[in-house]
Design a protein around this motif. Sequence first.
Motif, mmCIF file in Angstrom:
data_model
loop_
_atom_site.group_PDB
_atom_site.id
_atom_site.type_symbol
_atom_site.label_atom_id
_atom_site.label_comp_id
_atom_site.label_asym_id
_atom_site.label_seq_id
_atom_site.Cartn_x
_atom_site.Cartn_y
_atom_site.Cartn_z
ATOM 1 N N PHE A 1 -20.916 25.286 -17.803
ATOM 2 C CA PHE A 1 -21.547 26.583 -17.534
ATOM 3 C C PHE A 1 -20.537 27.610 -17.014
ATOM 4 C CE2 PHE A 1 -25.153 23.575 -16.315
ATOM 5 C CZ PHE A 1 -25.765 23.664 -17.557
ATOM 6 N N PRO A 2 -20.800 28.885 -17.244
ATOM 7 C CA PRO A 2 -19.990 29.928 -16.597
ATOM 8 C C PRO A 2 -20.180 29.879 -15.078
ATOM 9 C CG PRO A 2 -21.366 30.846 -18.365
ATOM 10 C CD PRO A 2 -21.852 29.455 -18.125
ATOM 11 N N ARG A 3 -19.144 30.219 -14.347
ATOM 12 C CA ARG A 3 -19.235 30.255 -12.883
ATOM 13 C C ARG A 3 -19.704 31.646 -12.474
ATOM 14 N NH1 ARG A 3 -19.641 25.453 -10.847
ATOM 15 N NH2 ARG A 3 -18.667 26.080 -8.902
ATOM 16 N N ASP A 4 -20.977 31.927 -12.747
ATOM 17 C CA ASP A 4 -21.508 33.277 -12.549
ATOM 18 C C ASP A 4 -22.597 33.351 -11.489
ATOM 19 O OD1 ASP A 4 -23.471 31.876 -13.870
ATOM 20 O OD2 ASP A 4 -23.489 33.154 -15.663
ATOM 21 N N GLY A 5 -22.735 32.305 -10.693
ATOM 22 C CA GLY A 5 -23.702 32.318 -9.604
ATOM 23 C C GLY A 5 -25.100 31.863 -9.968
ATOM 24 N N VAL A 6 -25.374 31.557 -11.241
ATOM 25 C CA VAL A 6 -26.687 31.044 -11.626
ATOM 26 C C VAL A 6 -26.816 29.611 -11.125
ATOM 27 C CG1 VAL A 6 -28.201 30.437 -13.552
ATOM 28 C CG2 VAL A 6 -26.831 32.530 -13.644
#
Length: 375
Positions: free
Chosen positions: A188-193
């Motif tokens: 996953f992207p490390r985007d805070g989700v």
Amino acid sequence: MIALLLSRVEAGGLERVQFNLARGLVDRGHSVRIVAGRLEGAAPCVDEVHFIAPSGAWQFLWRLLGWIRRNRPAVIVTTSNDVAVWVLLWRRWLYADAEVIVTQHLAISGPRLAARGVRWVKLACIRWAMARLLPSADAIVAVSAAVAADMRAELGLDGISIDVIHNPIVAVADAAAPDLPCPEAWPFPRDGVPVLVFVGRLAPEKRLDLLFAAFMQVRATLPVRLLVLGAGPIAAQLEQWRQDAGVGIDCRLMGQMQDVLPWIANSDILVLPSDYEGFGNVLVEAMQCATQIVATDCPSGPAEILDHGRFGQLVAVGDAAALAVALRRSLDGSFRVERDALLARSAEFSIDRAVDAYERVFTAKEERVPPSFQR
């Protein structure tokens, strides 16, 4: 020598527990041998195992007798019910001097009630034999108080001592688990989700259907992702659910991982939606990682490990809506267990503590020779 018996070795929780116990006993100066039938799939630490039956279960039962006669272990520790029955049935004639410790890692009632047809008949026969043979064991160990209670109810063991020894999960070297770096294969992207994680065998009793339904309910109102680690018979079905739902990158099935701690440490909530468990090793691993927990209040381990909801939320078995509500409470912070509390609780399931308890069991033989085998 202490012989730890496994009917097979795969990448599962029971194997990790036996490896931890063996290493802990060796560190105390004991001679230990892990004896198993066969290897199934990829599993770590197989060089620590003596395999005796690559062809299957029946070969293991016969070859085990010969191995015991040749090696004469002082202590035999069983981990599966059919092997326990076999070892106890033959001990009086073939290895009467060996101390036999029967360990129970799963509630007897759960698999029996869920079984149908030939499997139900097999489990009923093993249950009948256990009720008659387990009283002759030198000691009986259950991995939780709930498993011990289930044994008493299923086997009529009132008046028979059952030692409760929690699974050895936490080593001193794992103290830094909450700060483990993100795995290179993190999808996953490390985007805070926030990320929900399931770790375990992909089998019907683990109720991945409930987890997926709850994930979809939460996802309808909150950004969230689902990570599944494990392998098993319903893997293809779970992949089909994922494709049909069109969740894309928000749900990833990563397969079996030898080291799950970095994955748990970098997730936000560990979810265990099972119909039944013997203990629930992954709950302790989540506490090691200071990761929030939502689990079903199923037999036999989660309530005991989580102290009836103090260290993680417990929801009714089979209720996807209740599971979704609990997940929302963890995600919005209305239920949260502090990092230090989780770490302190996980330390109560240390390898050293379990080895201490097993050593007490091993050295108590002289005080409780079973009447049927007194000479």
